[in-house]
Write a protein that holds these residues in place. Structure first.
Motif, PDB file in Angstrom:
ATOM      1  N   ASP A   1      42.233  35.460  34.862  1.00 48.64           N
ATOM      2  CA  ASP A   1      43.602  35.637  35.350  1.00 48.64           C
ATOM      3  C   ASP A   1      44.074  37.076  35.157  1.00 48.64           C
ATOM      4  N   VAL A   2      43.632  37.701  34.081  1.00 49.07           N
ATOM      5  CA  VAL A   2      44.003  39.085  33.799  1.00 49.07           C
ATOM      6  C   VAL A   2      43.107  40.027  34.589  1.00 49.07           C
ATOM      7  N   ARG A   3      41.805  39.839  34.490  1.00 47.28           N
ATOM      8  CA  ARG A   3      40.836  40.716  35.157  1.00 47.28           C
ATOM      9  C   ARG A   3      41.139  40.863  36.644  1.00 47.28           C
ATOM     10  N   ASP A   4      41.482  39.758  37.287  1.00 52.44           N
ATOM     11  CA  ASP A   4      41.724  39.770  38.727  1.00 52.44           C
ATOM     12  C   ASP A   4      43.206  39.799  39.073  1.00 52.44           C
ATOM     13  N   GLY A   5      44.069  39.907  38.063  1.00 54.42           N
ATOM     14  CA  GLY A   5      45.502  39.785  38.291  1.00 54.42           C
ATOM     15  C   GLY A   5      46.295  41.064  38.263  1.00 54.42           C
ATOM     16  N   TRP A   6      45.625  42.197  38.365  1.00 53.19           N
ATOM     17  CA  TRP A   6      46.367  43.457  38.331  1.00 53.19           C
ATOM     18  C   TRP A   6      47.275  43.566  39.560  1.00 53.19           C
ATOM     19  N   SER A   7      48.370  44.287  39.394  1.00 57.37           N
ATOM     20  CA  SER A   7      49.368  44.427  40.452  1.00 57.37           C
ATOM     21  C   SER A   7      49.150  45.660  41.311  1.00 57.37           C
TER      22      SER A   7
END
Length: 76
Positions: A67-73
């Motif tokens: 969720d974090v690895r692919d969740g950058w804005s």
């Protein structure tokens, strides 16, 4: 940005900065990524801030949490 301490000298992170609901992470080999609570949740942002301040575990946290690895804005 503030230099990431990297106490074990094994991180891909070189610097960071953050505000109330976001954190920007600069990686040694590519870009600055911004993560926002509105996208990955405030719990992840809080954990990332804590790890950034401690100088240990931020890179591992990012790469082991999809969720974090692919969740950058945004990336610059």
């Amino acid at each position: 940005m503030k230099a990431y301490q990297d106490i074990n000298s094994d991180s891909g992170v070189s610097a960071y900065e953050y505000g109330d609901d976001w954190i920007k992470v600069q990686f040694k080999h590519g870009g600055i990524y911004e993560y926002r609570a509105s996208k990955i949740g405030s719990a992840h942002i809080s954990t990332m801030k804590r790890l950034a301040n401690s100088g240990d575990g931020l890179n591992a946290y990012i790469i082991t949490n999809p969720d974090v690895r692919d969740g950058w804005s945004s990336k610059s």
